[in-house]
Design a protein around this motif. Structure first.
Motif, short mmCIF file in Angstrom:
data_model
loop_
_atom_site.label_atom_id
_atom_site.label_comp_id
_atom_site.label_asym_id
_atom_site.label_seq_id
_atom_site.Cartn_x
_atom_site.Cartn_y
_atom_site.Cartn_z
N LEU A 196 0.84 -1.20 0.00
CA LEU A 196 0.00 0.00 0.00
C LEU A 196 0.87 1.25 0.00
O LEU A 196 0.56 2.24 -0.69
CB LEU A 196 -0.94 0.02 1.20
N CYS A 197 1.96 1.22 0.75
CA CYS A 197 2.90 2.35 0.76
C CYS A 197 3.50 2.55 -0.62
O CYS A 197 3.62 3.67 -1.11
CB CYS A 197 4.01 2.11 1.78
N THR A 198 3.88 1.44 -1.25
CA THR A 198 4.47 1.50 -2.59
C THR A 198 3.47 2.08 -3.58
O THR A 198 3.81 2.97 -4.38
CB THR A 198 4.91 0.09 -3.03
N TRP A 199 2.23 1.59 -3.54
CA TRP A 199 1.20 2.10 -4.43
C TRP A 199 1.01 3.60 -4.23
O TRP A 199 0.93 4.36 -5.19
CB TRP A 199 -0.12 1.36 -4.21
N GLY A 200 0.94 4.03 -2.98
CA GLY A 200 0.75 5.45 -2.69
C GLY A 200 1.90 6.30 -3.21
O GLY A 200 1.68 7.38 -3.78
N ALA A 201 3.13 5.83 -3.03
CA ALA A 201 4.29 6.58 -3.52
C ALA A 201 4.28 6.66 -5.04
O ALA A 201 4.56 7.72 -5.62
CB ALA A 201 5.57 5.92 -3.02
N GLU A 202 3.94 5.56 -5.69
CA GLU A 202 3.94 5.52 -7.16
C GLU A 202 2.81 6.34 -7.76
O GLU A 202 2.91 6.80 -8.90
CB GLU A 202 3.85 4.08 -7.65
N ASN A 203 1.73 6.53 -7.05
CA ASN A 203 0.55 7.21 -7.59
C ASN A 203 0.22 8.53 -6.89
O ASN A 203 -0.87 9.06 -7.06
CB ASN A 203 -0.66 6.27 -7.52
N MET A 204 1.17 9.05 -6.13
CA MET A 204 0.90 10.24 -5.32
C MET A 204 0.49 11.44 -6.18
O MET A 204 -0.45 12.17 -5.82
CB MET A 204 2.12 10.60 -4.48
N ALA A 205 1.14 11.66 -7.30
CA ALA A 205 0.79 12.80 -8.15
C ALA A 205 -0.64 12.67 -8.67
O ALA A 205 -1.41 13.64 -8.65
CB ALA A 205 1.78 12.93 -9.31
N GLU A 206 -1.01 11.49 -9.12
CA GLU A 206 -2.36 11.27 -9.65
C GLU A 206 -3.41 11.41 -8.54
O GLU A 206 -4.46 12.03 -8.74
CB GLU A 206 -2.46 9.88 -10.29
N VAL A 207 -3.14 10.87 -7.37
CA VAL A 207 -4.08 10.98 -6.25
C VAL A 207 -4.22 12.44 -5.82
O VAL A 207 -5.33 12.90 -5.55
CB VAL A 207 -3.63 10.08 -5.08
N THR A 208 -3.12 13.16 -5.81
CA THR A 208 -3.17 14.59 -5.48
C THR A 208 -4.05 15.34 -6.46
O THR A 208 -4.88 16.17 -6.08
CB THR A 208 -1.74 15.18 -5.47
N ARG A 209 -3.90 15.05 -7.76
CA ARG A 209 -4.71 15.68 -8.79
C ARG A 209 -6.19 15.35 -8.59
O ARG A 209 -7.05 16.24 -8.64
CB ARG A 209 -4.26 15.22 -10.18
N ILE A 210 -6.49 14.09 -8.34
CA ILE A 210 -7.88 13.66 -8.15
C ILE A 210 -8.50 14.34 -6.94
O ILE A 210 -9.63 14.83 -6.99
CB ILE A 210 -7.96 12.12 -8.03
N PHE A 211 -7.76 14.41 -5.83
CA PHE A 211 -8.28 15.06 -4.63
C PHE A 211 -8.52 16.55 -4.87
O PHE A 211 -9.50 17.11 -4.37
CB PHE A 211 -7.36 14.84 -3.44
N ALA A 212 -7.63 17.19 -5.63
CA ALA A 212 -7.80 18.61 -5.93
C ALA A 212 -9.07 18.82 -6.76
O ALA A 212 -9.84 19.75 -6.51
CB ALA A 212 -6.58 19.15 -6.67
#
Length: 146
Positions: free
Chosen positions: A118-134
């Motif tokens: 889960l940590c790995t997934w979050g690190a790899e997808n942090m930019a996309e998740v940040t964009r989605i949350f914004a």
């Protein structure tokens, strides 16, 4: 006749039969994920496990600084629950001034290892998740103004 649609995600998950338990003495779990989520339920528990897994016994103040934005009340509550669930060991050195530290039990270490993907997934997808949350926040703010 309908064709079966293949789902590579669900096909890779280990499906295990539900263990037969006496429902009057043990909580019933629908699957292993249900059991895991009940143990790590709460916003801060996975982060507490993560930071404790980073290196040996940790003092309360160090945990408080590592798990940003958590209140003292919530951190203390989650530490007590993790201790009661056998994941965290609290060591009180019975000194003045008081000295207490927290560490993972073997069960807690095994759970922390399970959180690594889960940590790995979050690190790899942090930019996309940040964009989605914004985008979601902008959509929510737009709805409030209407």
């Amino acid at each position: 006749m309908s064709a079966k649609v293949s789902d590579p995600v669900s096909e890779s998950l280990p499906i295990q039969p539900q263990a037969e338990t006496d429902s009057s003495t043990l909580p019933g779990f629908t699957c292993g994920l249900d059991a895991t989520l009940r143990v790590v339920s709460g916003k801060w528990k996975p982060l507490v496990l993560y930071f404790l897994a980073q290196g040996g016994p940790t003092r309360y103040g160090d945990l408080r600084r590592a798990v940003r934005d958590v209140s003292d009340k919530m951190l203390i509550q989650h530490l007590k629950e993790l201790e009661a669930d056998g994941l965290v060991k609290r060591t009180d050195y019975k000194e003045i001034p008081p000295r207490v530290d927290y560490s993972l039990t073997p069960l807690g270490r095994s759970l922390a290892q399970a959180l690594v993907p889960l940590c790995t997934w979050g690190a790899e997808n942090m930019a996309e998740v940040t964009r989605i949350f914004a985008e979601r926040d902008a959509w929510r703010d737009k709805g409030r103004k209407a």
